[in-house]
Design an enzyme around this catalytic site. Structure first.
Site, mmCIF file in Angstrom:
data_model
loop_
_atom_site.group_PDB
_atom_site.id
_atom_site.type_symbol
_atom_site.label_atom_id
_atom_site.label_comp_id
_atom_site.label_asym_id
_atom_site.label_seq_id
_atom_site.Cartn_x
_atom_site.Cartn_y
_atom_site.Cartn_z
ATOM 1 N N TYR A 1 32.170 45.485 45.061
ATOM 2 C CA TYR A 1 31.920 46.012 46.403
ATOM 3 C C TYR A 1 31.571 44.845 47.328
ATOM 4 O O TYR A 1 30.661 44.070 47.062
ATOM 5 C CB TYR A 1 30.760 47.005 46.317
ATOM 6 C CG TYR A 1 30.516 47.903 47.518
ATOM 7 C CD1 TYR A 1 31.110 47.691 48.757
ATOM 8 C CD2 TYR A 1 29.661 49.001 47.402
ATOM 9 C CE1 TYR A 1 30.871 48.516 49.829
ATOM 10 C CE2 TYR A 1 29.402 49.848 48.473
ATOM 11 C CZ TYR A 1 30.010 49.599 49.687
ATOM 12 O OH TYR A 1 29.768 50.432 50.766
ATOM 13 N N CYS A 2 32.312 44.714 48.428
ATOM 14 C CA CYS A 2 32.058 43.715 49.465
ATOM 15 C C CYS A 2 32.093 42.301 48.866
ATOM 16 O O CYS A 2 33.057 41.929 48.221
ATOM 17 C CB CYS A 2 30.735 44.020 50.158
ATOM 18 S SG CYS A 2 30.446 43.080 51.683
#
Length: 597
Positions: free
Chosen positions: A330-331
């Site tokens: 994530y990210c």
């Protein structure tokens, strides 16, 4: 003659009480400000040369085309003068009413008095005229580097946003009305909120967005059942307890970003992606990263990969007895997952069956809304900050992200808290947003210089761990989920990165909403839809234009894709084993460490 002692009113005692409180709070305010340790001035604004270049460019425009500049200036003067004359004419005629045309709408000016009261309407319209003139002046500058012009436009907008009349007590009808209605009590509460925020952040003004007393990690948020089965200097590995009798053979391991805490994926049962994955019959592991302090100064991406990604995936395979895992990033953790996959490709290691990327940037050729903060003056300032503290402190990052949406994340909350005296809301998402983490110094500079500024990974020349890593080496089956209004990881930039990856099996999902709500979007809410289009050779605009729109969450779409890459069903696994004993209950210990301001 009436003396002061004879003056009596129902609100006098309350007023005197409030004045006494103001005196006490003023002393606390002075004490909080005295403890302030200013951060590097380079992080507070652009290099003054930017404005010098703008002035030079504006002067060159004047010399080349004086007509255009005069036209812009005269237009501004004319609007202002006409506005002033209309207001004076109305006053001369005894009309205490606003003009027929009360000006354009703006969500900051929601109080009806902005349109119905001549004083407030005059202020609103003149502010909008001024803001428009500044914007037009910047747009008309031609002899300026496009990147520098983009930065100038951003900082000019920050100035106009800061000077909005809503940000000042004397020109904010909501604040004035509240003060009258409460006999000044709202101002006392506002001052108390201001002092409390300053005291909590060593004299640095960080607007509190949420009632922090309303939440407890492991109490009413981050409550999914699981166990910590491993801990090292970089992370705790959480294995979640099964809720089904059987599970897919190949386990799932999620690497959340270490800028914030992992429990964004487990705020509450209704919107917990962690619970959803477990309920669909998967053995799920989640990494909970340590909150870095000064002792992590020399920790780089190497340690995150070796002691984080590779260690976690090895442990997951050992505990589950499998040769492969399905990995999720994530990210920034997605960016680093891509680096890890490139490294594994170089080593001929096939332990990752599939990769999922949530709002992940891997191609930084267009820096998007972060252009103002990714130039050398700011990065040099961050480097100096790191030389002193060893880390990039959480509040610096939080402030940067907030200024990308300053009206919503700084000025409006400040107005409500400091002018209106309101208690911040009990909102779990905002609590998580304020529970940030520090970044190790070395890792921060590797990311900012090598990936963001020089785009070395996408261009196939990022040197790490004895290898030259290349985005094209990411060749496992993959799926990427981006968010349509994401201002941190713009979806078109995420899309471009996926296009450059080397996998022959890849999909892209575009969710509605932003960086968080676009991902934390459970099917039960039926709130945000998503776009699907198998043709990833198209431009981003064409891809979306030709995509099929689907109502509701993308979670079931992803799960259907994941299940095909997760093997047969086996008996459900309880957390840990004899070689990996349970250390403590989820959410563990690292997630509870708060960042020092």
């Amino acid at each position: 003659m009436t003396t002061n002692a004879e003056i009596s009113s129902p609100g006098r005692e309350k007023l005197e009480e409030n004045l006494a409180k103001v005196e006490q709070l003023t002393q606390r305010l002075l004490g909080a400000l005295a403890s302030h340790k200013p951060i590097n001035s380079a992080l507070g604004g652009p290099d003054p040369m930017l404005y010098a270049q703008a002035v030079t460019a504006y002067w060159q425009d004047w010399m080349k085309n004086p007509t255009k500049v005069f036209e812009q200036q005269v237009g501004y003067w004319g609007k202002s003068l006409q506005h002033y004359l209309e207001a004076n004419q109305a006053l001369a005629e005894g009309k205490l009413t606003p003009p027929d045309d009360t000006g354009p709408t703006d969500k900051r000016f929601g109080n009806p008095l902005w349109d119905s009261h001549p004083y407030f309407n005059f202020i609103k319209q003149q502010y909008l005229i001024n803001a428009g003139a500044i914007s037009a002046a910047v747009d008309q500058i031609e002899e300026l580097d496009p990147t520098e012009k983009r930065r100038l436009r951003y900082f000019a907008q920050q100035i106009t946003d800061m000077m909005a009349p809503t940000n000042f007590f004397a020109t904010n009808p909501d604040a004035l009305q509240k003060a009258i209605e409460t006999e000044g009590e709202s101002l006392v509460k506002g001052l108390e909120n201001l002092v409390t925020d300053l005291e909590a952040n060593n004299g640095e003004l960080v607007v509190r967005l949420v009632d922090e007393e309303a939440f407890e990690v492991g109490g009413n948020i981050a409550t999914a059942q699981g166990k910590v089965v491993w801990r090292n200097r970089m992370m705790e590995l959480i294995q979640y307890s099964p809720t089904t009798e059987t599970v897919h053979d190949i386990p799932v391991v999620i690497f959340p970003p270490w800028i914030n805490k992992y429990y964004i994926l487990d705020l509450k049962p209704q919107n917990s992606l962690i619970r959803h994955i477990v309920d669909q019959g998967y053995t799920l592991f989640v990494v909970s990263w340590v909150n870095a302090d000064a002792s992590y100064r020399d920790v780089g991406l190497e340690e995150y990969i070796e002691d984080g990604y590779l260690t976690a995936m090895r442990l997951v395979r050992e505990i589950c007895g499998t040769k492969q895992v399905n990995a999720v990033g994530y990210c920034i953790a997605g960016t680093t997952l891509a680096l890890t996959l490139s490294l594994l490709k170089k080593r001929g290691d096939k332990q990752v069956k599939s990769a999922t990327f949530f709002t992940t940037l891997t191609d930084f050729s267009d820096q998007g809304e972060f252009v103002p903060f990714l130039q050398n003056d700011f990065i040099d300032g961050i480097e100096k900050e790191i030389e002193i503290s060893g880390i990039l402190r959480s509040f610096i990052m939080s402030r940067t992200f907030s200024f990308l949406r300053s009206t919503d994340l700084i000025y409006t909350p400040a107005i409500r808290s400091y002018m209106m005296g309101e208690t911040p809301p009990a909102f779990d998402l905002l609590y998580w947003n304020g529970d940030g983490a520090n970044l190790p110094g070395k890792m921060t500079m590797q990311y900012l210089r090598g990936l963001c500024q020089r785009n070395e990974f996408a261009e196939g020349r990022f040197e790490l761990m004895g290898e030259t890593l290349d985005l094209r080496d990411v060749d496992v089956p993959l799926i990427s989920i981006a968010a349509e209004t994401d201002h941190i990881a713009a979806w078109k930039d995420c899309f471009r990165g996926v296009q450059r990856m080397g996998s022959k099996s890849k999909r892209f999902i575009l969710s509605e909403s932003g960086h968080i709500a676009g991902i934390v979007n459970p099917p039960s809410k039926k709130k945000y839809g998503h776009y699907l289009n198998p043709d990833l050779k198209l431009s981003a605009d064409d891809w979306q234009a030709q995509a099929d729109f689907h109502e509701g969450s993308w979670w079931p779409t992803w799960e259907a894709w994941l299940s095909k890459r997760s093997g047969k069903k086996v008996p459900a696994r309880t957390p840990g084993d004899s070689d990996h004993p349970v250390l403590c209950d989820a959410p563990g210990t690292y997630v509870r460490i708060r960042a020092n301001q």
